[in-house]
Design a protein around this motif. Structure first.
Motif, PDB file in Angstrom:
ATOM      1  N   ASN A   2       0.793  -1.224   0.000  1.00  0.00           N
ATOM      2  CA  ASN A   2       0.000   0.000   0.000  1.00  0.00           C
ATOM      3  C   ASN A   2       0.825   1.274   0.000  1.00  0.00           C
ATOM      4  N   LYS A   3       1.991   1.259   0.633  1.00  0.00           N
ATOM      5  CA  LYS A   3       2.845   2.440   0.667  1.00  0.00           C
ATOM      6  C   LYS A   3       4.085   2.179  -0.178  1.00  0.00           C
ATOM      7  N   ILE A   4       4.206   2.969  -1.229  1.00  0.00           N
ATOM      8  CA  ILE A   4       5.285   2.780  -2.187  1.00  0.00           C
ATOM      9  C   ILE A   4       6.142   4.034  -2.223  1.00  0.00           C
ATOM     10  N   ALA A   5       7.403   3.880  -1.869  1.00  0.00           N
ATOM     11  CA  ALA A   5       8.335   5.003  -1.952  1.00  0.00           C
ATOM     12  C   ALA A   5       8.873   5.074  -3.372  1.00  0.00           C
ATOM     13  N   VAL A   6       9.039   6.283  -3.846  1.00  0.00           N
ATOM     14  CA  VAL A   6       9.617   6.482  -5.172  1.00  0.00           C
ATOM     15  C   VAL A   6      10.768   7.462  -5.038  1.00  0.00           C
ATOM     16  N   PHE A   7      11.922   7.033  -5.522  1.00  0.00           N
ATOM     17  CA  PHE A   7      13.106   7.870  -5.594  1.00  0.00           C
ATOM     18  C   PHE A   7      13.206   8.347  -7.037  1.00  0.00           C
ATOM     19  N   CYS A   8      13.435   9.639  -7.247  1.00  0.00           N
ATOM     20  CA  CYS A   8      13.505  10.140  -8.619  1.00  0.00           C
ATOM     21  C   CYS A   8      14.109  11.532  -8.665  1.00  0.00           C
ATOM     22  N   SER A   9      14.308  11.987  -9.881  1.00  0.00           N
ATOM     23  CA  SER A   9      14.943  13.261 -10.147  1.00  0.00           C
ATOM     24  C   SER A   9      14.075  14.452  -9.748  1.00  0.00           C
ATOM     25  N   ALA A  10      14.743  15.513  -9.295  1.00  0.00           N
ATOM     26  CA  ALA A  10      14.072  16.780  -9.041  1.00  0.00           C
ATOM     27  C   ALA A  10      14.372  17.772 -10.170  1.00  0.00           C
ATOM     28  N   PRO A 105      14.355   7.156 -12.990  1.00  0.00           N
ATOM     29  CA  PRO A 105      15.610   7.829 -13.310  1.00  0.00           C
ATOM     30  C   PRO A 105      15.852   9.016 -12.382  1.00  0.00           C
ATOM     31  N   GLY A 106      17.096   9.154 -11.994  1.00  0.00           N
ATOM     32  CA  GLY A 106      17.463  10.237 -11.097  1.00  0.00           C
ATOM     33  C   GLY A 106      18.965  10.417 -11.069  1.00  0.00           C
ATOM     34  N   GLY A 107      19.394  11.372 -10.297  1.00  0.00           N
ATOM     35  CA  GLY A 107      20.808  11.708 -10.206  1.00  0.00           C
ATOM     36  C   GLY A 107      21.449  11.173  -8.947  1.00  0.00           C
ATOM     37  N   ILE A 108      22.376  11.939  -8.417  1.00  0.00           N
ATOM     38  CA  ILE A 108      23.181  11.500  -7.283  1.00  0.00           C
ATOM     39  C   ILE A 108      22.322  11.256  -6.042  1.00  0.00           C
ATOM     40  N   GLY A 109      21.272  12.048  -5.854  1.00  0.00           N
ATOM     41  CA  GLY A 109      20.384  11.839  -4.710  1.00  0.00           C
ATOM     42  C   GLY A 109      19.651  10.514  -4.804  1.00  0.00           C
ATOM     43  N   THR A 110      19.184  10.187  -6.002  1.00  0.00           N
ATOM     44  CA  THR A 110      18.500   8.910  -6.219  1.00  0.00           C
ATOM     45  C   THR A 110      19.457   7.751  -5.979  1.00  0.00           C
ATOM     46  N   LEU A 111      20.678   7.877  -6.472  1.00  0.00           N
ATOM     47  CA  LEU A 111      21.675   6.823  -6.239  1.00  0.00           C
ATOM     48  C   LEU A 111      21.941   6.655  -4.745  1.00  0.00           C
ATOM     49  N   ASP A 112      22.061   7.754  -4.050  1.00  0.00           N
ATOM     50  CA  ASP A 112      22.278   7.708  -2.599  1.00  0.00           C
ATOM     51  C   ASP A 112      21.140   6.945  -1.921  1.00  0.00           C
ATOM     52  N   GLU A 113      19.909   7.233  -2.314  1.00  0.00           N
ATOM     53  CA  GLU A 113      18.748   6.567  -1.713  1.00  0.00           C
ATOM     54  C   GLU A 113      18.740   5.072  -2.030  1.00  0.00           C
ATOM     55  N   VAL A 114      19.007   4.736  -3.272  1.00  0.00           N
ATOM     56  CA  VAL A 114      19.025   3.330  -3.692  1.00  0.00           C
ATOM     57  C   VAL A 114      20.073   2.548  -2.909  1.00  0.00           C
ATOM     58  N   PHE A 115      21.280   3.084  -2.833  1.00  0.00           N
ATOM     59  CA  PHE A 115      22.344   2.364  -2.147  1.00  0.00           C
ATOM     60  C   PHE A 115      22.109   2.294  -0.644  1.00  0.00           C
ATOM     61  N   HIS A 116      21.489   3.291  -0.087  1.00  0.00           N
ATOM     62  CA  HIS A 116      21.127   3.259   1.335  1.00  0.00           C
ATOM     63  C   HIS A 116      20.189   2.085   1.612  1.00  0.00           C
ATOM     64  N   VAL A 117      19.171   1.945   0.780  1.00  0.00           N
ATOM     65  CA  VAL A 117      18.203   0.856   0.966  1.00  0.00           C
ATOM     66  C   VAL A 117      18.892  -0.496   0.803  1.00  0.00           C
ATOM     67  N   MET A 118      19.680  -0.640  -0.248  1.00  0.00           N
ATOM     68  CA  MET A 118      20.333  -1.923  -0.504  1.00  0.00           C
ATOM     69  C   MET A 118      21.345  -2.274   0.587  1.00  0.00           C
ATOM     70  N   ASN A 134      13.586   0.701 -15.297  1.00  0.00           N
ATOM     71  CA  ASN A 134      14.652   0.878 -16.276  1.00  0.00           C
ATOM     72  C   ASN A 134      14.119   1.485 -17.582  1.00  0.00           C
ATOM     73  N   ILE A 135      13.600   2.684 -17.492  1.00  0.00           N
ATOM     74  CA  ILE A 135      13.018   3.382 -18.642  1.00  0.00           C
ATOM     75  C   ILE A 135      14.105   3.658 -19.672  1.00  0.00           C
ATOM     76  N   ASP A 136      13.882   3.196 -20.882  1.00  0.00           N
ATOM     77  CA  ASP A 136      14.839   3.388 -21.985  1.00  0.00           C
ATOM     78  C   ASP A 136      16.257   2.963 -21.614  1.00  0.00           C
ATOM     79  N   GLY A 137      16.366   1.933 -20.762  1.00  0.00           N
ATOM     80  CA  GLY A 137      17.676   1.417 -20.378  1.00  0.00           C
ATOM     81  C   GLY A 137      18.471   2.335 -19.472  1.00  0.00           C
ATOM     82  N   PHE A 138      17.792   3.276 -18.818  1.00  0.00           N
ATOM     83  CA  PHE A 138      18.472   4.265 -17.976  1.00  0.00           C
ATOM     84  C   PHE A 138      19.419   3.615 -16.967  1.00  0.00           C
ATOM     85  N   TRP A 139      19.009   2.522 -16.358  1.00  0.00           N
ATOM     86  CA  TRP A 139      19.803   1.900 -15.292  1.00  0.00           C
ATOM     87  C   TRP A 139      20.772   0.831 -15.804  1.00  0.00           C
TER      88      TRP A 139
END
Length: 177
Positions: A2-10, A105-118, A134-139
């Motif tokens: 029910n609660k979905i976090a989304v990390f993404c570009s600003a 897709p996102g920048g350094i903040g998104t990467l920081d969030e992803v790696f924190h979770v992992m 992985n929109i258009d192979g972004f990742w």
């Protein structure tokens, strides 16, 4: 879920395809009565996502760091607002509040969030995963790098224990159901 976090570009200056996909995800969240947990910004993919989610009936939870507030960058769409002291606090609150994390897709903040979770999952703080949309192979380059880390024995367990990949919107929604 029910609660979905989304990390993404600003960023407001990224390719339109990313904006379109954020809008599509937001609509799905609302139509499926989900909570969006995100960084609370009124710019870039964050605002596009939140606006679409809100227009389609989702509840919006923003986890807002002090600097965003000081700079007048907080979205007006928030149903619930958590105030965080800094970005580390923000990540911890988002992980605590959400059941799964999606990385648009996102920048350094998104990467920081992803790696924190992992990283926190890898040592047992939680068992939540990141879904790389992985929109258009972004990742693709990052995913290849993660495979190299594992192949070179820099990971104690298979890194796929901590993430999944959705190459299409259908794959993403199947993972979120």
């Amino acid at each position: 879920m029910n609660k979905i976090a989304v990390f993404c570009s600003a960023s407001d200056t990224i390719a339109p395809v990313f904006m379109e996909k954020a809008k599509e995800l937001g609509a799905w969240l609302g139509q499926h009565h989900k909570w969006l947990v995100y960084g609370g910004s009124n710019t870039g993919l964050m605002e596009v996502l939140a606006k679409s989610a809100k227009e389609n009936g989702a509840m919006i939870m923003g986890v807002v760091p002090t600097k965003l507030e000081e700079n007048g960058k907080v979205s007006d769409l928030l149903d619930v607002s958590f105030h965080s002291v800094n970005l580390s606090d923000r990540k911890d609150i988002m992980v605590q509040e959400a059941e799964v994390m999606v990385a648009l897709p996102g920048g350094i903040g998104t990467l920081d969030e992803v790696f924190h979770v992992m990283a926190s999952c890898s040592i047992g703080y939680h068992d939540k995963r990141v879904i790389f949309y992985n929109i258009d192979g972004f990742w693709n380059d990052l995913l290849a790098f993660l495979e190299r880390l594992e192949a070179a024995h820099f990971a104690h367990r298979p890194l796929k224990n901590y993430f999944e990949v959705a190459n299409t919107f259908d794959e993403l929604t199947r993972l979120l159901e």
